[in-house]
Motif scaffolding. Structure first.
Motif, PDB file in Angstrom:
ATOM      1  N   MET A   1       0.854  -1.169   0.000  1.00  0.00           N
ATOM      2  CA  MET A   1       0.000   0.000   0.000  1.00  0.00           C
ATOM      3  C   MET A   1       0.904   1.236   0.000  1.00  0.00           C
ATOM      4  O   MET A   1       1.857   1.303   0.752  1.00  0.00           O
ATOM      5  CB  MET A   1      -0.880  -0.042   1.247  1.00  0.00           C
ATOM      6  CG  MET A   1      -1.824   1.106   1.367  1.00  0.00           C
ATOM      7  SD  MET A   1      -3.109   0.950   2.634  1.00  0.00           S
ATOM      8  CE  MET A   1      -2.416  -0.062   3.895  1.00  0.00           C
ATOM      9  N   ASN A   2       0.596   2.208  -0.870  1.00  0.00           N
ATOM     10  CA  ASN A   2       1.424   3.400  -0.910  1.00  0.00           C
ATOM     11  C   ASN A   2       0.957   4.412   0.119  1.00  0.00           C
ATOM     12  O   ASN A   2      -0.095   4.267   0.733  1.00  0.00           O
ATOM     13  CB  ASN A   2       1.462   3.994  -2.324  1.00  0.00           C
ATOM     14  CG  ASN A   2       0.127   4.566  -2.760  1.00  0.00           C
ATOM     15  OD1 ASN A   2      -0.699   4.945  -1.955  1.00  0.00           O
ATOM     16  ND2 ASN A   2      -0.076   4.613  -4.059  1.00  0.00           N
ATOM     17  N   SER A   3       1.726   5.456   0.302  1.00  0.00           N
ATOM     18  CA  SER A   3       1.404   6.432   1.335  1.00  0.00           C
ATOM     19  C   SER A   3       0.108   7.175   1.036  1.00  0.00           C
ATOM     20  O   SER A   3      -0.608   7.561   1.952  1.00  0.00           O
ATOM     21  CB  SER A   3       2.562   7.408   1.520  1.00  0.00           C
ATOM     22  OG  SER A   3       2.784   8.136   0.336  1.00  0.00           O
ATOM     23  N   LEU A   4      -0.228   7.369  -0.256  1.00  0.00           N
ATOM     24  CA  LEU A   4      -1.484   8.035  -0.581  1.00  0.00           C
ATOM     25  C   LEU A   4      -2.663   7.175  -0.147  1.00  0.00           C
ATOM     26  O   LEU A   4      -3.604   7.674   0.462  1.00  0.00           O
ATOM     27  CB  LEU A   4      -1.563   8.342  -2.076  1.00  0.00           C
ATOM     28  CG  LEU A   4      -2.791   9.126  -2.507  1.00  0.00           C
ATOM     29  CD1 LEU A   4      -2.855  10.474  -1.788  1.00  0.00           C
ATOM     30  CD2 LEU A   4      -2.791   9.335  -3.995  1.00  0.00           C
ATOM     31  N   SER A   5      -2.603   5.873  -0.420  1.00  0.00           N
ATOM     32  CA  SER A   5      -3.668   4.968   0.022  1.00  0.00           C
ATOM     33  C   SER A   5      -3.764   4.967   1.540  1.00  0.00           C
ATOM     34  O   SER A   5      -4.868   4.973   2.101  1.00  0.00           O
ATOM     35  CB  SER A   5      -3.409   3.550  -0.468  1.00  0.00           C
ATOM     36  OG  SER A   5      -3.431   3.492  -1.862  1.00  0.00           O
ATOM     37  N   GLU A   6      -2.637   4.967   2.199  1.00  0.00           N
ATOM     38  CA  GLU A   6      -2.622   5.006   3.667  1.00  0.00           C
ATOM     39  C   GLU A   6      -3.259   6.289   4.180  1.00  0.00           C
ATOM     40  O   GLU A   6      -3.990   6.277   5.170  1.00  0.00           O
ATOM     41  CB  GLU A   6      -1.185   4.877   4.181  1.00  0.00           C
ATOM     42  CG  GLU A   6      -0.589   3.510   3.944  1.00  0.00           C
ATOM     43  CD  GLU A   6       0.913   3.459   4.197  1.00  0.00           C
ATOM     44  OE1 GLU A   6       1.536   4.524   4.420  1.00  0.00           O
ATOM     45  OE2 GLU A   6       1.465   2.345   4.154  1.00  0.00           O
ATOM     46  N   THR A   7      -2.993   7.397   3.500  1.00  0.00           N
ATOM     47  CA  THR A   7      -3.569   8.683   3.891  1.00  0.00           C
ATOM     48  C   THR A   7      -5.086   8.647   3.759  1.00  0.00           C
ATOM     49  O   THR A   7      -5.808   9.058   4.674  1.00  0.00           O
ATOM     50  CB  THR A   7      -2.979   9.823   3.037  1.00  0.00           C
ATOM     51  OG1 THR A   7      -1.577   9.896   3.278  1.00  0.00           O
ATOM     52  CG2 THR A   7      -3.618  11.162   3.367  1.00  0.00           C
ATOM     53  N   VAL A   8      -5.579   8.148   2.623  1.00  0.00           N
ATOM     54  CA  VAL A   8      -7.026   8.073   2.404  1.00  0.00           C
ATOM     55  C   VAL A   8      -7.669   7.190   3.469  1.00  0.00           C
ATOM     56  O   VAL A   8      -8.672   7.568   4.089  1.00  0.00           O
ATOM     57  CB  VAL A   8      -7.345   7.549   0.983  1.00  0.00           C
ATOM     58  CG1 VAL A   8      -8.836   7.253   0.831  1.00  0.00           C
ATOM     59  CG2 VAL A   8      -6.886   8.557  -0.066  1.00  0.00           C
ATOM     60  N   ILE A   9      -7.100   6.036   3.716  1.00  0.00           N
ATOM     61  CA  ILE A   9      -7.652   5.112   4.711  1.00  0.00           C
ATOM     62  C   ILE A   9      -7.638   5.750   6.105  1.00  0.00           C
ATOM     63  O   ILE A   9      -8.627   5.693   6.837  1.00  0.00           O
ATOM     64  CB  ILE A   9      -6.874   3.779   4.704  1.00  0.00           C
ATOM     65  CG1 ILE A   9      -7.166   3.024   3.402  1.00  0.00           C
ATOM     66  CG2 ILE A   9      -7.211   2.925   5.923  1.00  0.00           C
ATOM     67  CD1 ILE A   9      -6.236   1.847   3.140  1.00  0.00           C
ATOM     68  N   SER A  10      -6.520   6.353   6.473  1.00  0.00           N
ATOM     69  CA  SER A  10      -6.408   7.010   7.776  1.00  0.00           C
ATOM     70  C   SER A  10      -7.472   8.098   7.940  1.00  0.00           C
ATOM     71  O   SER A  10      -8.102   8.221   8.994  1.00  0.00           O
ATOM     72  CB  SER A  10      -5.008   7.604   7.934  1.00  0.00           C
ATOM     73  OG  SER A  10      -4.908   8.355   9.113  1.00  0.00           O
ATOM     74  N   TYR A 106      -6.618  15.974  -6.700  1.00  0.00           N
ATOM     75  CA  TYR A 106      -7.193  14.848  -7.426  1.00  0.00           C
ATOM     76  C   TYR A 106      -6.242  14.370  -8.522  1.00  0.00           C
ATOM     77  O   TYR A 106      -6.059  13.165  -8.704  1.00  0.00           O
ATOM     78  CB  TYR A 106      -8.557  15.223  -8.012  1.00  0.00           C
ATOM     79  CG  TYR A 106      -9.197  14.072  -8.733  1.00  0.00           C
ATOM     80  CD1 TYR A 106      -9.731  13.004  -8.013  1.00  0.00           C
ATOM     81  CD2 TYR A 106      -9.239  14.030 -10.115  1.00  0.00           C
ATOM     82  CE1 TYR A 106     -10.298  11.923  -8.668  1.00  0.00           C
ATOM     83  CE2 TYR A 106      -9.805  12.950 -10.772  1.00  0.00           C
ATOM     84  CZ  TYR A 106     -10.332  11.904 -10.045  1.00  0.00           C
ATOM     85  OH  TYR A 106     -10.884  10.833 -10.692  1.00  0.00           O
ATOM     86  N   VAL A 107      -5.636  15.301  -9.238  1.00  0.00           N
ATOM     87  CA  VAL A 107      -4.679  14.923 -10.285  1.00  0.00           C
ATOM     88  C   VAL A 107      -3.503  14.175  -9.671  1.00  0.00           C
ATOM     89  O   VAL A 107      -3.051  13.157 -10.209  1.00  0.00           O
ATOM     90  CB  VAL A 107      -4.205  16.160 -11.079  1.00  0.00           C
ATOM     91  CG1 VAL A 107      -3.027  15.837 -11.967  1.00  0.00           C
ATOM     92  CG2 VAL A 107      -5.357  16.713 -11.909  1.00  0.00           C
ATOM     93  N   LYS A 108      -3.010  14.638  -8.532  1.00  0.00           N
ATOM     94  CA  LYS A 108      -1.916  13.943  -7.849  1.00  0.00           C
ATOM     95  C   LYS A 108      -2.347  12.527  -7.462  1.00  0.00           C
ATOM     96  O   LYS A 108      -1.581  11.566  -7.606  1.00  0.00           O
ATOM     97  CB  LYS A 108      -1.489  14.703  -6.591  1.00  0.00           C
ATOM     98  CG  LYS A 108      -0.680  15.940  -6.863  1.00  0.00           C
ATOM     99  CD  LYS A 108      -0.299  16.589  -5.548  1.00  0.00           C
ATOM    100  CE  LYS A 108       0.589  17.784  -5.723  1.00  0.00           C
ATOM    101  NZ  LYS A 108       0.943  18.401  -4.428  1.00  0.00           N
ATOM    102  N   TYR A 109      -3.576  12.399  -6.980  1.00  0.00           N
ATOM    103  CA  TYR A 109      -4.096  11.088  -6.591  1.00  0.00           C
ATOM    104  C   TYR A 109      -4.147  10.156  -7.802  1.00  0.00           C
ATOM    105  O   TYR A 109      -3.702   9.016  -7.735  1.00  0.00           O
ATOM    106  CB  TYR A 109      -5.489  11.247  -5.970  1.00  0.00           C
ATOM    107  CG  TYR A 109      -6.234   9.943  -5.827  1.00  0.00           C
ATOM    108  CD1 TYR A 109      -5.877   9.033  -4.832  1.00  0.00           C
ATOM    109  CD2 TYR A 109      -7.275   9.616  -6.671  1.00  0.00           C
ATOM    110  CE1 TYR A 109      -6.547   7.828  -4.702  1.00  0.00           C
ATOM    111  CE2 TYR A 109      -7.952   8.422  -6.545  1.00  0.00           C
ATOM    112  CZ  TYR A 109      -7.584   7.527  -5.564  1.00  0.00           C
ATOM    113  OH  TYR A 109      -8.252   6.345  -5.433  1.00  0.00           O
ATOM    114  N   MET A 110      -4.694  10.649  -8.905  1.00  0.00           N
ATOM    115  CA  MET A 110      -4.808   9.816 -10.098  1.00  0.00           C
ATOM    116  C   MET A 110      -3.425   9.444 -10.638  1.00  0.00           C
ATOM    117  O   MET A 110      -3.212   8.319 -11.086  1.00  0.00           O
ATOM    118  CB  MET A 110      -5.631  10.528 -11.178  1.00  0.00           C
ATOM    119  CG  MET A 110      -7.096  10.718 -10.789  1.00  0.00           C
ATOM    120  SD  MET A 110      -7.934   9.195 -10.277  1.00  0.00           S
ATOM    121  CE  MET A 110      -7.894   8.260 -11.789  1.00  0.00           C
TER     122      MET A 110
END
Length: 124
Positions: A1-10, A106-110
């Motif tokens: 899991m990358n840090s962005l996914s971890e951020t969203v989950i957190s 959003y662009v960074k997320y994608m």
């Protein structure tokens, strides 16, 4: 899991606590099985954009809020790189700073999702 996914989950977990809501209740409100929500929040499965939009609505946050690391939430002004400035300039001239910032997040997320997908498939 990358840090962005971890951020969203957190951030989803934090918003659940803020709203005094269980994972099961969230699932009921967005028409997802409790096990699906569990898999999202343990990082087993990714969250589709349409479901994240529903989660944001139910948890009373703008979707972009889920992509911001806790440390970044305290930063009032962020520097933009050249591509982000071009993106911001391409938006409606009446767009607010918040709308521009949301578009950039959003662009960074994608972009991060594309990179993550490429890592799994071995593409560049």
């Amino acid at each position: 899991m990358n840090s962005l996914s971890e951020t969203v989950i957190s951030n989803i977990k934090k918003a659940l606590k803020e709203n005094n809501m269980s994972q099961a209740e969230l699932g009921r409100r967005i028409h997802a099985a409790r096990s699906t929500v569990t898999h999202w929040l343990d990082g087993t499965n990714g969250i589709r954009q349409d479901k994240l939009e529903e989660i944001a609505k139910v948890l009373h946050h703008d979707i972009s809020w889920f992509f911001i690391d806790e440390n970044e939430k305290h930063i009032k002004q962020q520097k933009l790189n050249h591509n982000q400035i071009l993106l911001a300039m391409s938006l409606d001239s009446d767009a607010t700073k918040e709308e521009v910032d949301e578009a950039i997040r959003y662009v960074k997320y994608m972009h991060a999702k594309r990179l993550e997908s490429n890592e799994h498939t071995g593409e560049n």
